[in-house]
Design a protein around this motif. Structure first.
Motif, short mmCIF file in Angstrom:
data_model
loop_
_atom_site.label_atom_id
_atom_site.label_comp_id
_atom_site.label_asym_id
_atom_site.label_seq_id
_atom_site.Cartn_x
_atom_site.Cartn_y
_atom_site.Cartn_z
N ASP A 188 81.29 -40.31 15.03
CA ASP A 188 81.89 -39.20 14.29
C ASP A 188 82.01 -39.54 12.80
O ASP A 188 81.79 -38.67 11.93
CB ASP A 188 83.28 -38.88 14.85
N LYS A 189 82.35 -40.78 12.50
CA LYS A 189 82.44 -41.18 11.09
C LYS A 189 81.07 -41.12 10.42
O LYS A 189 80.94 -40.67 9.27
CB LYS A 189 82.99 -42.61 10.99
N SER A 192 80.06 -37.52 9.84
CA SER A 192 80.87 -36.90 8.79
C SER A 192 80.35 -37.25 7.40
O SER A 192 80.57 -36.50 6.44
CB SER A 192 82.34 -37.31 8.93
#
Length: 318
Positions: A188-189, A192
């Motif tokens: 997810d990081k 993003s």
């Protein structure tokens, strides 16, 4: 795909895919990033005999289709003298995205490898196995090495193909996450930041493939025979069973202290390369370490009906 007159690469992927559209096998065939190569994949397999039979059928139908077009099919990790600048990107959205992002590296990615997927029952198991396998990556590089020539030059490497992969910024090893939750946080990081869109953007030596429920070993050159390809897949299967059932060690971040060195040794020197044990710091020849591993996994090879595969690999060491 090769031109049968000068044996250089020929951009006839569309033609061959059209000829093979009605093939009778359970295997799959589709485009790759440049027009002089295709991707082939077997169906899900559990035993050596059925895997090898499918690969032989695949090879025969590929060869027959190629013959109709007056082209040839070749294995190996690189083409000996093709020029990357002459390659053409296959026209799909994904391949155009890679070309726009990576520039000339996309055409230099006209290299040929064998990937092997191993099914895992859950994400935590997949990540544990991924990191436990890290010390065996040099085995598969050395056993499959078939790419000494690049752009008409003898590189001195047994496997020069992986140098092209290493040029990509998201290559190398996966981050050390042992739970799917932790890996999800990392993913997810990364998404993003806009650096990655999907798991396909990671060019790691071993990566999870959640849509298949597998981990994917990506370091092998394309072997020169389908028998060797089947044997390598079954060798991986046996090692995974050994690791899962016997758990001879628990993977740690320190396993990667020697990872890049061991990987380089396998690429440069093949079976004669050195291997440093991350725990004991002792050195051994890759050839000897593979022989020791074949002995340790013999009971699993017997249970998995893979003794013939292991025998072929053992004989290739001498």
């Amino acid at each position: 795909m090769l031109d049968t007159h000068d044996f250089d690469l020929t951009p006839q992927a569309d033609d061959l895919l059209r000829v093979l559209r009605g093939h009778s096998g359970a295997w799959d065939v589709k485009p790759e990033i440049t027009r002089s190569m295709i991707e082939i994949g077997t169906s899900i397999q559990t035993h050596h005999a059925s895997l090898q039979a499918e690969l032989l059928d695949l090879r025969d139908q590929l060869a027959s289709g190629a013959k109709r077009l007056n082209i040839a099919i070749a294995g190996g990790g690189t083409h000996a003298y093709q020029q990357w600048s002459e390659q053409r990107i296959y026209p799909t959205e994904r391949f155009h995205y890679i070309s726009d992002l990576y520039g000339y590296l996309a055409k230099q990615f006209t290299i040929f490898g064998q990937h092997v997927h191993v099914g895992c029952e859950d994400g935590d198991t997949a990540l544990w196995l991924l990191h436990a396998l890290s010390r065996y990556v040099p085995h598969f590089i050395a056993l499959s090495a078939s790419s000494p020539f690049v752009q008409g030059v003898d590189t001195g490497f047994d496997s020069a193909r992986l140098n092209s992969v290493f040029a990509f910024p998201l290559s190398g090893r996966a981050p050390f996450c042992l739970t799917w939750e932790a890996f999800g946080t990392y993913f997810d990081k990364m998404t993003s930041t806009g650096v990655v869109r999907s798991m396909k953007d990671f060019y790691w030596d071993i990566r999870p493939k959640p849509e298949f429920g597998t981990i994917e070993l990506r370091v092998c050159d394309t072997p020169l025979t389908v028998e060797k390809a089947a044997a390598l897949a079954c060798y991986l299967q046996c090692i995974c069973r050994h690791l899962r059932e016997e758990r001879p060690f628990e993977p740690t971040e320190d396993d990667y202290l020697v990872y890049t060195f061991n990987r380089f040794q396998a690429c440069r020197f093949g079976l004669d390369g050195e291997l440093v044990d991350p725990r004991t710091k002792q050195r051994s020849r890759l050839r000897e370490d593979i022989l020791d591993t074949l002995q340790r996994i013999e009971v699993h090879a017997q249970d998995l009906q893979a003794l013939d595969a292991c025998r072929l690999l053992r004989e290739s060491l001498f």
